[in-house]
Motif scaffolding. Sequence first.
Motif, PDB file in Angstrom:
ATOM      1  N   SER C  64     -61.693 -50.802 -46.224  1.00  0.00           N
ATOM      2  CA  SER C  64     -60.724 -51.075 -45.165  1.00  0.00           C
ATOM      3  C   SER C  64     -59.712 -52.097 -45.658  1.00  0.00           C
ATOM      4  O   SER C  64     -60.016 -52.909 -46.532  1.00  0.00           O
ATOM      5  N   PHE C  65     -58.510 -52.027 -45.069  1.00  0.00           N
ATOM      6  CA  PHE C  65     -57.440 -52.975 -45.380  1.00  0.00           C
ATOM      7  C   PHE C  65     -57.112 -52.975 -46.868  1.00  0.00           C
ATOM      8  O   PHE C  65     -56.820 -54.003 -47.450  1.00  0.00           O
ATOM      9  N   GLU C  66     -57.225 -51.818 -47.465  1.00  0.00           N
ATOM     10  CA  GLU C  66     -56.995 -51.746 -48.902  1.00  0.00           C
ATOM     11  C   GLU C  66     -55.513 -51.954 -49.193  1.00  0.00           C
ATOM     12  O   GLU C  66     -54.649 -51.450 -48.479  1.00  0.00           O
ATOM     13  N   GLN C  67     -55.256 -52.720 -50.222  1.00  0.00           N
ATOM     14  CA  GLN C  67     -53.876 -52.949 -50.629  1.00  0.00           C
ATOM     15  C   GLN C  67     -53.857 -53.021 -52.138  1.00  0.00           C
ATOM     16  O   GLN C  67     -54.662 -53.736 -52.753  1.00  0.00           O
ATOM     17  N   LYS C  68     -52.938 -52.264 -52.745  1.00  0.00           N
ATOM     18  CA  LYS C  68     -52.895 -52.274 -54.202  1.00  0.00           C
ATOM     19  C   LYS C  68     -51.460 -52.445 -54.658  1.00  0.00           C
ATOM     20  O   LYS C  68     -50.584 -51.664 -54.312  1.00  0.00           O
ATOM     21  N   THR C  69     -51.215 -53.498 -55.401  1.00  0.00           N
ATOM     22  CA  THR C  69     -49.890 -53.752 -55.937  1.00  0.00           C
ATOM     23  C   THR C  69     -50.036 -53.929 -57.434  1.00  0.00           C
ATOM     24  O   THR C  69     -50.917 -54.655 -57.878  1.00  0.00           O
ATOM     25  N   GLU C  70     -49.183 -53.238 -58.202  1.00  0.00           N
ATOM     26  CA  GLU C  70     -49.295 -53.373 -59.645  1.00  0.00           C
ATOM     27  C   GLU C  70     -48.979 -54.799 -60.046  1.00  0.00           C
ATOM     28  O   GLU C  70     -48.070 -55.436 -59.508  1.00  0.00           O
ATOM     29  N   TRP C  71     -49.728 -55.295 -60.980  1.00  0.00           N
ATOM     30  CA  TRP C  71     -49.520 -56.666 -61.409  1.00  0.00           C
ATOM     31  C   TRP C  71     -49.122 -56.653 -62.879  1.00  0.00           C
ATOM     32  O   TRP C  71     -48.036 -57.065 -63.259  1.00  0.00           O
ATOM     33  N   ALA C  72     -49.995 -56.126 -63.690  1.00  0.00           N
ATOM     34  CA  ALA C  72     -49.673 -55.975 -65.101  1.00  0.00           C
ATOM     35  C   ALA C  72     -50.188 -54.611 -65.526  1.00  0.00           C
ATOM     36  O   ALA C  72     -51.263 -54.504 -66.098  1.00  0.00           O
ATOM     37  N   PRO C  73     -49.431 -53.577 -65.203  1.00  0.00           N
ATOM     38  CA  PRO C  73     -49.928 -52.219 -65.444  1.00  0.00           C
ATOM     39  C   PRO C  73     -50.215 -51.957 -66.916  1.00  0.00           C
ATOM     40  O   PRO C  73     -51.136 -51.202 -67.245  1.00  0.00           O
ATOM     41  N   ALA C  74     -49.458 -52.621 -67.793  1.00  0.00           N
ATOM     42  CA  ALA C  74     -49.687 -52.389 -69.217  1.00  0.00           C
ATOM     43  C   ALA C  74     -51.080 -52.846 -69.616  1.00  0.00           C
ATOM     44  O   ALA C  74     -51.740 -52.236 -70.451  1.00  0.00           O
ATOM     45  N   LEU C  75     -51.554 -53.926 -68.987  1.00  0.00           N
ATOM     46  CA  LEU C  75     -52.867 -54.442 -69.334  1.00  0.00           C
ATOM     47  C   LEU C  75     -53.933 -53.849 -68.422  1.00  0.00           C
ATOM     48  O   LEU C  75     -55.114 -54.092 -68.630  1.00  0.00           O
ATOM     49  N   GLY C  76     -53.529 -53.144 -67.417  1.00  0.00           N
ATOM     50  CA  GLY C  76     -54.509 -52.454 -66.585  1.00  0.00           C
ATOM     51  C   GLY C  76     -55.058 -53.277 -65.458  1.00  0.00           C
ATOM     52  O   GLY C  76     -56.102 -52.948 -64.910  1.00  0.00           O
TER      53      GLY C  76
END
Lengths: 651, 113, 512, 176
Positions: C64-76
């Motif tokens: 629940s309340f899931e939130q996903k924002t890319e932070w450092a996509p290159a590092l995964g």
Amino acid sequence: MEVTWLHLVPLLPLIGAAICGLVGKWLPKGWVYAVALASVLLSFLIGLRAFIGLGEQAPLFHELWFNWFSAGSLRVDMAFSFDRLSGALTLVVTGVGFLIHVYSVGYMEEDPGYWRYFSYLNLFIAAMMTLVLGDNLVAMFVGWEGVGLCSYLLIGFWFTDEEKAYAGRKAFIVNRIGDFGFLIGIFILFNQVGTVGIAQINSAVLPLGVASIAALCLFIGATGKSAQLPLYIWLPDAMAGPTPVSALIHAATMVTAGVYMVARLSHLYVSAPGVMAVVAVVGVLTALWSALIATSQNDIKKVLAYSTVSQLGFMFIGVGVGAFFAGTMHLVTHAFFKACLFLGSGAVIHGLHGEQDIQRMGGLRKYLPSTRTTFLVATIAITGILPISGFFSKDEILGQALHTRAFSFLTLTPDGSTRLTWLGPLIYAVGSFSAFLTSFYMWRCYFLTFSGEYRGPESVHPHESPSVMTLPLWILAALSVIGLVLGLPQAWVHGTGLQHWTWEHFTDGVFSRPRGGAPEEFSPYLGYGIALIVGWAGWACSYALYFKRGLAGDELLTARIHVLRGALANKLYVDELYDFLVVRPFWALARGLFRLVDATLIDGLFVNGIPTLIAWVGAMARRFQNGDVQRYLAVTALGVAALLYVFLVRG
Amino acid sequence: MDFFHAHQAQHYLVLAAMLFALGAAGVVLRRNAIIVLMSIEVMLNAVNLTFLAFSRFPLVPNSPMGSFLSGHAAVFFVIATAAAEASVGLAIIIAVFRSRTSVNVDEFDTLKL
Amino acid sequence: MAYIESHLLTLVTFLPVLGAILIALLPRGEGGQHKGIAFLFSLLTFLLSIALWTGFRAAPGRYSFEQKTEWAPALGFSYHVGLDGVALLLFLLTTFLGPIVVLSSWKFIQERVNVYCIALLLLETAILGTLASLDLVLFYVFWEAMLIPMYLLIGMWGSDRRIYAAVKFFLFTFIGSVLMLLAIFWLWSNSGRKSFDYAELLNAGVVDVSTQRWLFLAFALAFAIKVPIWPLHTWLPDAHTEAPAAGSIILAGVMLKMGTFGFIRYAMPLFPQAALAFAPAIAVLGVIGIVYGSLMCMAQTDLKRLIAYSSVAHLGFVMLGLSALTPEAVSGAVLQMVNHGISTGALFLMVGYLYERTHTRDLAAYGGLATVAPAIAATFLVITLSSIGLPGTNGFVGEFLVLIGTFTSRVLAGAVPLAVIGATGVILGAVYMLWLYQRVFFGPPRKAAGHGLQDLTVREWFTVAPLLLAIVVLGIAPQPLLSAIKEPVDAVVQRVSRADRAPPVRKAEAQP
Amino acid sequence: MAEAILFYLFAIGALAAGAQVIFRRNPIYGALSLVGALFFLSGIYVLLAAHLIAILQIIVYAGAVMVLFVFVIMLLNLKEEELGEQRITVWKGVGLAAVVASFGVIAWRALGPAFPQGALMQGDRRVDNALLVAGFGGVKTVGRILYLASILPFEVTSLLLLVAVVAAVVVAKGRI
């Protein structure tokens, strides 16, 4: 039949407890009394209405109050069932409880903590009703632990006295040891049956081994709660609490919970006959053991406490030999007369301003006539010299033990050569001897208290208690007499209206029959004869020793059996033995482990040892770090030379 | 003088080594901090000499001229650094002398805790 | 509204930080204002977190309340947060204890109040973040961030041996987590997509059982120290004893649960086969913790130390339940985490109040407090009963579920003896807690009772009453909690207890 | 031939002056000997066709840096007793031995057969005279290197000098 009002029986006292406990301090005294008494009385009335409603059409009232918790396949409901057994118990608990509440109004008149006291009492009734009515083992366990808590709180009611506080703690912990067994029993049954409902467990077919272990574990719980060997030691100490509490909790209701539980799970116990034998043997040994100790106690409440332990032993004989109805019948009658005795002793103590030692009593019949009469009736009931309730119920137990078939197929050897058929008669013999002792010490107690001349200090003027205290005594004495109806032999009442009121008939179908079958119809007269002889013999011994001589009777007895009486007066040194064998080693183990493992090994060796090692290495290395730059340089030069050698000469 | 020509680089290198050893001996032996500093200058010069010798007699022939001359650049930086080092070092000596009235390095051992 | 809804979890998590910044901006001398703001923000955090409870929807495998924002996509790694039932309960427990903790130290802390309040608020965010994160890097960052404020709380406002305790606490927990970091890196480099995302790692699985074992041990060490599992527990008594009351409450109330939470969220589902293989060992250590911790309690003469050791025993139950791998036991373990947070938190709160009044933790100085402070005695009694698991209080349900679940476990070897030995904790708990209670409150009044001891003040009632209420309410109606955790608990049990039958398929190999 | 004679001349001079630096008790003699040594070395640099460096050596080193040394020596104006006696310790002996051994290794290596012969032994490996004509080691060629290839180190060096100046002032001034 599904009903919706059953939860009121425990809930009302619970609300009463909450009101008294939370705001009782600021309420007028009368309100506290009103709340406490009314809640119990209402519970009683609801129970009475339900009890009258029980009939052929509705042998059982059941209520699913709410789903307490469930996880995985486990589902625990707060659900209650009201059948003839739990119904009768409800009436006894709330009825006797109410009388004791009334009595307490007088008894706790001057105590500033009365609101606390009534809160605990109400809480106790609530917990006891949960125990009695609970339709599954966990709900029962709630009450089981709850009554233990109330017992703890009430024994340590006068907590500024270190010894009383200790007695309360002892009671709780010993009870907890029993509860541990109870818990394991629940686990085993859940593991096997897949539910914790009592009805389902009683209808399940269990393998002998599982049933035996489960029954044994639950019985450990019963020995804790009902003060049987070897866990009886808390009950005599529990007399530290206010006397009405001793009457309610430690005589009439809570301590009989073990018997009730065994009777409730009669099917389980019947399918584990070996455990039945254990129950019966533990019962008879406890009856004898504590009756012996009771003969040499001088504290009036201690005498009654050991007497309670002994009577509980009788009840366990009853359920152990398969005569569940006899055991539970004694439970009911015992509730009447033991409550009466305890309240009587409370009236005596109240009248003597706190004196509990029967050596400083005597001749009180003049000063406390009501108390004396009711005490006499109850004493007659418990000793069984005249046919009132105690006589019938106890004799029923002994008669059933003599004729029981529960052990006739139990064998000690695989080929069956040594059957335990002798166990029943043996229990009968020992039980009868205990009955003799019961008669002896109870009359001793009575004579030393009420007969002869007053031996107390001049400053104390014994006086009769107010009617709010004597009225419950009269009612309980009356109940002790009327209770004889429960125990009338079937042959006497067959076909008459009284038959419906006999306990055997009343509880017909509630309990399982033991595997060996019920005893054949036996004539009660021989048993009655022996019982009367035994009872009168006890009275006679006591009369001869104490009626005329007073305290000199004790001296005479001591002169004859000096060592034994000394040991008995010291409760056979069981407390000391436990202290030496269990308590002290345990605390020593705790301290030793703490010093050895935690402080020395883990913390000393590893946690602080590793940094110490590092610090030592550092201190060593520091010697080279003396601040002389040129020495550093010399060492550096050495290093360079070495490197050059390695790379240029060898490489 | 074939010998000299055939072994030209070695001559310079051995001279550099001797100077370096001389400087190192001074650093190790002398107590006077100023002389220690001067010995360090000798050592630095010995290093400069090796740079220049290898610049003139490269190990890898036929490279562009710039790569030989980077030795000269290095020497330039060493001289600059030496100047900085000497100034700071001498300043420290003065500061220490003020507080301890001594320039003997074996008496400067308060760093040992 | 939709924006707030989708960012609610982040908002709640970082609200305390906002308060901390505000405090930092205030002039240093205004102690009352600092406390006020800290209280306000922690209260606000709690009120907002109620919305999390009402908005929570349990669904298998979803957060629940899931939130996903890319932070450092290159590092995964990414900012990925969300709550499942288990995290939700602990999350609410943390926000619930927040205002209580601030209020509890209102009078006691008079020096460097601003730093203190900032530390408390940052600690709250760190804990909330640890619970909410669904990305291993994020998790690790929050996990380590917990250490610093706690270290400061112990080291700056503790009692006599605070430095020793603080350093011990720091080193113990830090050493464990470093290994965990290595294991996280290993997972990253072998996860196929070079991702730190929890869900992806969960799906990727680890094929090799022996590797799983090493990784499990690395994770388990970090968590076991935090729990703490015997014999890694010795930092706990010292930290608790030296920490100020607020520190002890947070430490016992929530931080210890981070270890058990780590087991149920990370160590067990990520390495199911290893978890299954190590379950008996952990169960044995849990039982040792129960018995040994109880015995240690009996040997103490220091009030706080005794309660600290009781945590070892209580968390032994949790570990036993987790390793039993039945829905009952694991549910009970999770419930027990919450219960322990409430009851032991409350115990430390009360002990803190006692210490404020008497300035001693020595049991020998106590006695007869019930006469002079009946309200303290009454509340302490309820908390004690909860601590020993009396039916009707919250403590019972958790303990009962753990034991019955362990007893009936088919997966755990030696479950029956373990459950039986564990059940002795029921007796031992009564022994030491009632002994403590009697020593402090019963008998004639002794030295500590003689200072004209004040009973609970109104402010203190405000801190104790919610805890008492929670004790009773959760004792009578634990079912909503159990329903909330049903999905994640079932998932873990399924995943781990069946691990030996169907090894997890490695997704990275399935999709080239 | 002339090259060889000059080399030996300068080399012996540099070594002798260097030895004076090390072994002279009074630092002022040491400083002056160092100036001499630097002069000899700059001669050797000329032999190596490093004309710019040779000039820098004299201007910067022998000029500026050594003046600083002399200043400081005079500023401190150490008395004979303040210099203290020369102490011989075991560690100094060890250090000296290590230094000598290192020198021995290097010299043996440089002169020995194992040195990368291919580079230095086979014929005249000097950079072509053509290059020398083109200004090898002169201001222009070295300047190119400094300002083009090594501009960053160059700037950093300037920064270093600035820092050194500030540091020297701060440290030596005592009270600012």
